[in-house]
Design a protein around this motif. Structure first.
Motif, mmCIF file in Angstrom:
data_model
loop_
_atom_site.group_PDB
_atom_site.id
_atom_site.type_symbol
_atom_site.label_atom_id
_atom_site.label_comp_id
_atom_site.label_asym_id
_atom_site.label_seq_id
_atom_site.Cartn_x
_atom_site.Cartn_y
_atom_site.Cartn_z
ATOM 1 N N MET A 194 0.825 -1.205 0.000
ATOM 2 C CA MET A 194 0.000 0.000 0.000
ATOM 3 C C MET A 194 0.862 1.259 0.000
ATOM 4 O O MET A 194 0.495 2.276 -0.594
ATOM 5 C CB MET A 194 -0.912 -0.003 1.230
ATOM 6 N N MET A 195 2.028 1.209 0.641
ATOM 7 C CA MET A 195 2.930 2.356 0.601
ATOM 8 C C MET A 195 3.420 2.605 -0.821
ATOM 9 O O MET A 195 3.512 3.756 -1.269
ATOM 10 C CB MET A 195 4.100 2.117 1.541
ATOM 11 N N LYS A 196 3.721 1.533 -1.548
ATOM 12 C CA LYS A 196 4.150 1.693 -2.932
ATOM 13 C C LYS A 196 3.025 2.249 -3.796
ATOM 14 O O LYS A 196 3.251 3.085 -4.674
ATOM 15 C CB LYS A 196 4.634 0.352 -3.478
ATOM 16 N N TRP A 197 1.803 1.782 -3.552
ATOM 17 C CA TRP A 197 0.672 2.304 -4.322
ATOM 18 C C TRP A 197 0.454 3.786 -4.010
ATOM 19 O O TRP A 197 0.183 4.590 -4.912
ATOM 20 C CB TRP A 197 -0.590 1.506 -3.987
ATOM 21 N N ASP A 198 0.556 4.157 -2.760
ATOM 22 C CA ASP A 198 0.369 5.556 -2.399
ATOM 23 C C ASP A 198 1.483 6.427 -2.978
ATOM 24 O O ASP A 198 1.226 7.548 -3.443
ATOM 25 C CB ASP A 198 0.343 5.684 -0.870
ATOM 26 N N ARG A 199 2.694 5.915 -2.969
ATOM 27 C CA ARG A 199 3.801 6.674 -3.555
ATOM 28 C C ARG A 199 3.621 6.839 -5.061
ATOM 29 O O ARG A 199 3.854 7.924 -5.613
ATOM 30 C CB ARG A 199 5.116 5.966 -3.257
ATOM 31 N N ALA A 200 3.169 5.766 -5.730
ATOM 32 C CA ALA A 200 2.920 5.879 -7.169
ATOM 33 C C ALA A 200 1.774 6.833 -7.466
ATOM 34 O O ALA A 200 1.814 7.589 -8.452
ATOM 35 C CB ALA A 200 2.625 4.494 -7.748
ATOM 36 N N ARG A 201 0.740 6.835 -6.602
ATOM 37 C CA ARG A 201 -0.375 7.752 -6.823
ATOM 38 C C ARG A 201 0.067 9.207 -6.678
ATOM 39 O O ARG A 201 -0.314 10.074 -7.470
ATOM 40 C CB ARG A 201 -1.493 7.429 -5.830
ATOM 41 N N LYS A 202 0.890 9.468 -5.653
ATOM 42 C CA LYS A 202 1.376 10.832 -5.475
ATOM 43 C C LYS A 202 2.272 11.269 -6.635
ATOM 44 O O LYS A 202 2.219 12.427 -7.063
ATOM 45 C CB LYS A 202 2.132 10.933 -4.152
ATOM 46 N N GLU A 203 3.083 10.345 -7.136
ATOM 47 C CA GLU A 203 3.915 10.692 -8.284
ATOM 48 C C GLU A 203 3.068 11.005 -9.511
ATOM 49 O O GLU A 203 3.357 11.959 -10.245
ATOM 50 C CB GLU A 203 4.872 9.528 -8.583
ATOM 51 N N GLN A 204 2.005 10.226 -9.735
ATOM 52 C CA GLN A 204 1.131 10.501 -10.872
ATOM 53 C C GLN A 204 0.385 11.815 -10.694
ATOM 54 O O GLN A 204 0.163 12.557 -11.665
ATOM 55 C CB GLN A 204 0.136 9.350 -11.052
ATOM 56 N N GLU A 205 -0.013 12.126 -9.465
ATOM 57 C CA GLU A 205 -0.669 13.409 -9.227
ATOM 58 C C GLU A 205 0.285 14.576 -9.477
ATOM 59 O O GLU A 205 -0.110 15.606 -10.043
ATOM 60 C CB GLU A 205 -1.209 13.455 -7.797
ATOM 61 N N PRO A 254 -6.936 2.900 -4.917
ATOM 62 C CA PRO A 254 -6.476 2.775 -3.526
ATOM 63 C C PRO A 254 -6.670 1.384 -2.946
ATOM 64 O O PRO A 254 -6.040 1.022 -1.975
ATOM 65 C CB PRO A 254 -7.319 3.811 -2.779
ATOM 66 N N THR A 255 -7.538 0.566 -3.535
ATOM 67 C CA THR A 255 -7.762 -0.789 -3.041
ATOM 68 C C THR A 255 -7.402 -1.778 -4.131
ATOM 69 O O THR A 255 -7.657 -1.559 -5.307
ATOM 70 C CB THR A 255 -9.238 -0.991 -2.637
#
Length: 540
Positions: free
Chosen positions: A154-165, A290-291
């Motif tokens: 989940m940390m990797k997903w959140d980091r990837a989401r922030k990078e895409q944002e 996110p899920t």
């Protein structure tokens, strides 16, 4: 006095050390946790009583040694092993099974022998099952590892989401079209003050009108409708952006590029083929959710309701079925038949059932023979006769079973069991904890204190060596290994941060004796530590 004042919970200036009363009561009710070095203090299921150390520069240590020796001579300690465990031999799995829970914990905590039948290494299936059903707080290593992996994912997903944002924001900031038309260049304000006083605002490079419908224009007309002479800018109640000198209407929104070249736009106006073509020509894009849900199903599974989440194996969870049934019943909808057929266990019925421990401990042939022959702490029962198998019976049995075809096996001094057990007994006598290393493509993994303290430091590969003159005139089954194989194995161990050790076992000539002690004394072991040779690091 100063230390007592600081350590006192009610002392002034120590407010940060105060804890709530309910938290103190909860911690006092919970049994204290045993440290690992005390829980796994014994390296083997036997106790030893060594004499104290003697220091020549300290004469008093000699009296200490004499006192301990006299004490053990007058009152000798009890015979070891004090507890002899019992196992049952399984021909199908070629291992000894331990079913007694006390023996399972004793063999695991005193030397890390065996492996749980339902676990990776430590036999903790019962704790995992109790934790799954909510019966007490049980910390299991597999569950902690799974939780850490989920948090890391989940940390990797959140980091990837922030990078895409961040990439999206950068692209949106750079998405406006630079003013290149003559009308746009003439309409740009000359200063920030002109921009604030001007009735036209600049947003992302587009000129918009801040004049409402009731605003009186300089020629005395309102901003509703008027003919615009050439060279002027049209002002409407809802301003439209201007791109390259052309005004874009309300139905024709300006698309801006998104991730991977995708264009997002509203519905184009009727009769605009270019806009329709631009919306149809889209490239693939990766969207992060996110899920993360599993989409693995079996072909034999029946179709479930789309509102019900399925497990990784395609089965429907009973908790999800119960929640969905409750939601449909409260809303007045009809419950589907496939949901009504699934049995749902309530919390009271699940908690009332006692969990039966179905796990047993499996001992390899090397571990079984070491406990029976080396320590005498285990007896193996024959399942067909129900009698205890002696060491003289286990030794030839294990030698035959080490071959692929036990029925036609001929006793040789290079039997796989003899070679592997010689190495296992060697490292056990040196204080190491050898565990099977098939996961990393080697024969054994060596732990310093055990798998609960640290990862394995060395990976052992056993190689028989026919150095005796007898084998120069006789055939032998020497394994043919290539440099390519050796480099591949060494690369795996280097990637796993382990040091590879080549252990050569000198094979003696055949002998007619059948005594395990006299046979094992003839084997010699040589160890070689192997490291990768890198040209850029080993230039000297």
């Amino acid at each position: 006095m100063a230390n007592s004042r600081i350590d006192a919970p009610g002392a002034p200036g120590n407010e940060g050390h105060k804890q709530p009363r309910n938290k103190q009561d909860k911690s006092s009710a919970r049994p204290p946790k045993i440290p690992l070095h005390q829980l796994y203090a014994l390296p083997a299921p036997i106790r030893t009583f060594p004499l104290p150390s003697f220091y020549p520069n300290n004469p008093l240590s000699l009296f200490h040694v004499l006192w301990a020796w006299t004490n053990q001579l007058l009152s000798p300690p009890p015979a070891e092993p004090s507890v002899i465990h019992q196992g049952r031999w399984s021909l199908e799995t070629r291992s000894a099974h331990i079913h007694d829970p006390l023996s399972i914990r004793a063999l695991w905590e005193q030397g890390f022998f065996g492996k749980g039948s339902y676990s990776r290494s430590e036999p903790n299936w019962l704790k995992r099952e109790q934790n799954r059903q909510g019966q007490g707080e049980k910390k299991v290593s597999e569950l902690i590892t799974a939780q850490r992996r989920e948090e890391r994912k989940m940390m990797k997903w959140d980091r990837a989401r922030k990078e895409q944002e961040a990439i999206l924001k950068t692209r949106l900031a750079e998405a406006w079209v630079a003013p290149v038309g003559p009308k746009e260049l003439l309409a740009l304000p000359n200063s920030l003050q002109d921009l604030q006083l001007s009735p036209f605002g600049l947003t992302n490079g587009h000129i918009t009108s801040n004049i409402s419908s009731n605003t009186i224009l300089p020629d005395g007309q309102t901003g509703l409708t008027r003919e615009t002479p050439p060279g002027t800018i049209t002002t409407n109640a809802t301003a439209s952006p201007i791109v390259n000198g052309n005004s874009v209407g309300e139905d024709e929104k300006i698309p801006f590029p998104l991730l991977n070249g995708e264009i997002t736009a509203t519905e184009p106006a009727t009769g605009a083929p270019d806009a329709v073509a631009s919306t149809l020509k889209r490239r693939k894009s990766v969207r992060f959710s996110p899920t993360v849900e599993s989409t693995t199903f079996q072909l034999s599974d029946p179709p479930a309701s789309p509102h019900i989440k399925s497990l990784s194996n395609g089965k429907v969870s009973s908790i999800d079925v119960a929640n969905e049934s409750l939601r449909l019943s409260q809303s007045g909808e009809e419950v589907p038949t496939e949901m009504s057929d699934v049995p749902v266990a309530t919390e009271s019925s699940a908690a009332s059932l006692d969990i039966v421990d179905r796990e047993h401990l499996q001992l390899t042939m090397e571990e079984t023979f070491y406990l029976t022959f080396g320590l005498g702490a285990l007896t193996v029962v024959n399942p067909t006769t129900g009698k205890v198998m002696a060491v003289e019976e286990l030794f030839p049995l294990f030698r035959r079973l080490s071959y692929d075809s036990p029925s036609t096996a001929v006793m040789r001094p290079d039997d796989p069991f003899l070679v592997q057990y010689a190495v296992y007994h060697h490292f056990r006598s040196l204080g190491w904890v050898p565990r099977p290393g098939i996961k990393f493509g080697v024969d054994w993994l060596l732990y310093i204190g055990g798998p609960v303290f640290a990862h394995a430091e060395f990976a052992v590969i056993v190689l028989p060596a026919y150095t005796d003159p007898y084998w120069k005139t006789h055939d032998h089954a020497s394994p043919k290994r290539s440099w390519h194989w050796l480099h591949s194995i060494n690369r795996v161990q280097t990637h796993a941060l382990k040091t590879m050790v080549l252990v050569y076992v000198d094979i003696p000539p055949p002998t007619e004796t059948s005594d395990p002690s006299s046979i094992l004394k003839q084997y010699k072991i040589r160890e070689f530590v192997m490291k990768r040779w890198l040209s850029n690091r080993s230039r000297e």
